[in-house]
Design a protein around this motif. Sequence first.
Motif, PDB file in Angstrom:
ATOM      1  N   ASN A   1       0.814  -1.227   0.000  1.00 50.11           N
ATOM      2  CA  ASN A   1       0.000   0.000   0.000  1.00 50.11           C
ATOM      3  C   ASN A   1       0.842   1.268   0.000  1.00 50.11           C
ATOM      4  O   ASN A   1       0.543   2.223   0.725  1.00 50.11           O
ATOM      5  CB  ASN A   1      -0.932   0.022   1.220  1.00 50.11           C
TER       6      ASN A   1
ATOM      7  N   LYS B   1       0.284  14.953   0.954  1.00 50.49           N
ATOM      8  CA  LYS B   1       0.623  14.867   2.377  1.00 50.49           C
ATOM      9  C   LYS B   1       1.731  15.878   2.717  1.00 50.49           C
ATOM     10  O   LYS B   1       1.647  16.578   3.731  1.00 50.49           O
ATOM     11  CB  LYS B   1       1.114  13.437   2.675  1.00 50.49           C
TER      12      LYS B   1
ATOM     13  N   PRO C   1       1.873   4.741  -0.865  1.00 49.06           N
ATOM     14  CA  PRO C   1       1.096   5.845  -1.450  1.00 49.06           C
ATOM     15  C   PRO C   1       1.682   6.278  -2.796  1.00 49.06           C
ATOM     16  O   PRO C   1       2.898   6.202  -3.006  1.00 49.06           O
ATOM     17  CB  PRO C   1       1.208   6.965  -0.414  1.00 49.06           C
ATOM     18  N   SER C   2       0.822   6.715  -3.688  1.00 49.87           N
ATOM     19  CA  SER C   2       1.273   7.180  -5.003  1.00 49.87           C
ATOM     20  C   SER C   2       2.036   8.492  -4.852  1.00 49.87           C
ATOM     21  O   SER C   2       1.911   9.169  -3.830  1.00 49.87           O
ATOM     22  CB  SER C   2       0.065   7.409  -5.907  1.00 49.87           C
TER      23      SER C   2
ATOM     24  N   GLU D   1      -0.308  11.233  -3.910  1.00 42.33           N
ATOM     25  CA  GLU D   1      -0.713  11.175  -2.506  1.00 42.33           C
ATOM     26  C   GLU D   1       0.411  11.663  -1.590  1.00 42.33           C
ATOM     27  O   GLU D   1       0.166  12.392  -0.620  1.00 42.33           O
ATOM     28  CB  GLU D   1      -1.112   9.744  -2.121  1.00 42.33           C
ATOM     29  N   THR D   2       1.639  11.246  -1.905  1.00 42.60           N
ATOM     30  CA  THR D   2       2.785  11.655  -1.078  1.00 42.60           C
ATOM     31  C   THR D   2       2.977  13.168  -1.139  1.00 42.60           C
ATOM     32  O   THR D   2       3.250  13.817  -0.118  1.00 42.60           O
ATOM     33  CB  THR D   2       4.065  10.931  -1.544  1.00 42.60           C
TER      34      THR D   2
END
Lengths: 138, 138, 138
Positions: A76, A86, A78-79, A82-83
Amino acid sequence: MADKLAMVVFSGTADRLFPVGVLTSGAVAMGMDVEIFLTFWGLQAFSKKAQGAPPKFSTDYADMAPMFAQVLKEKNVPSPVETLRKAKELGNVKVYACTMTMDLLGQKKEDFIDLVDATAGVGEFMDKARDANVTLFI
Amino acid sequence: MADKLAMVVFSGTADRLFPVGVLTSGAVAMGMDVEIFLTFWGLQAFSKKAQGAPPKFSTDYADMAPMFAQVLKEKNVPSPVETLRKAKELGNVKVYACTMTMDLLGQKKEDFIDLVDATAGVGEFMDKARDANVTLFI
Amino acid sequence: MADKLAMVVFSGTADRLFPVGVLTSGAVAMGMDVEIFLTFWGLQAFSKKAQGAPPKFSTDYADMAPMFAQVLKEKNVPSPVETLRKAKELGNVKVYACTMTMDLLGQKKEDFIDLVDATAGVGEFMDKARDANVTLFI
């Protein structure tokens, strides 16, 4: 003034986009500002149209790519998008879309995901990068 | 002393050479000096023999390459060599050919187009790059 | 404090690893420290398992690769690993393995050749790179 990482993101393959997210996270964790200039294939990866497409790895590593892809899925991971999202919550990260690439391809700011803060010319970006501590072309 | 952009140009595909020209233009527009170290495949793209060959894009983006190639043609986008030539007229841009690559391939300075100012060893280039504000490997 | 070259080595093809060795040598010759962060495909090239495998060039240059490979062999050009080893004898060169890549692939420090000095997170490396004079992503 905080230290700064400035990256030109030219590449658009999944494997080369991972370090964009990870280096940004690492820099933010160290209290550094980050400025990212998305251009050419790298910019296309942040178009709304490109989201959800299966990750495409560099052909140079086609032998190792399936193994890597499976690991990313199993754990899992994160793409890159997504990173980056964040990292933007935690620190000062700015993402620019290259106006020249956009002009060439007839693209508008609305064609890209909201992670992209603004458009910028290459001269503008160079001006932001000149006082960066770490500069990378990915 | 002016701010400086120093680039190691290792790649020789058409798409990766575009940013070399464009980043140089942008840096010159911002009043920066530019020093370019051509090596390996990047150096070969500046050989007299390579001029006029059809642009070859990275295989990683083979799906988008025809579209990009057509746009470049339709919009009369200047080639990286033309862009560099223009930037040299407007600013302080120096282009060096890597002596190690030349030695390996038995090449001489005359084998390259006149855009190449001089030959340099990698140590020499590192010495020029150490006081640059922006350093990139392309 | 000596000047510094900091490189993120992401790529694992033979042609992209050559500049890693050569730039390190050049920097050491100029009295600079060198810090190298091996990640993703670049880290895999320094696994014990990968040693002795035939060099694989980027597919983008498949047309020129056989010629280059032959020249490297004929002229006994040292491999990137040999060049790095030599540079470490002559100067201050530190090589780090990316802990995130290792975690993803279930790798341990012992899986890599002894050229790798230590493991490091990306934040740690960014902290080392922030005061470098030259920073490159290869």
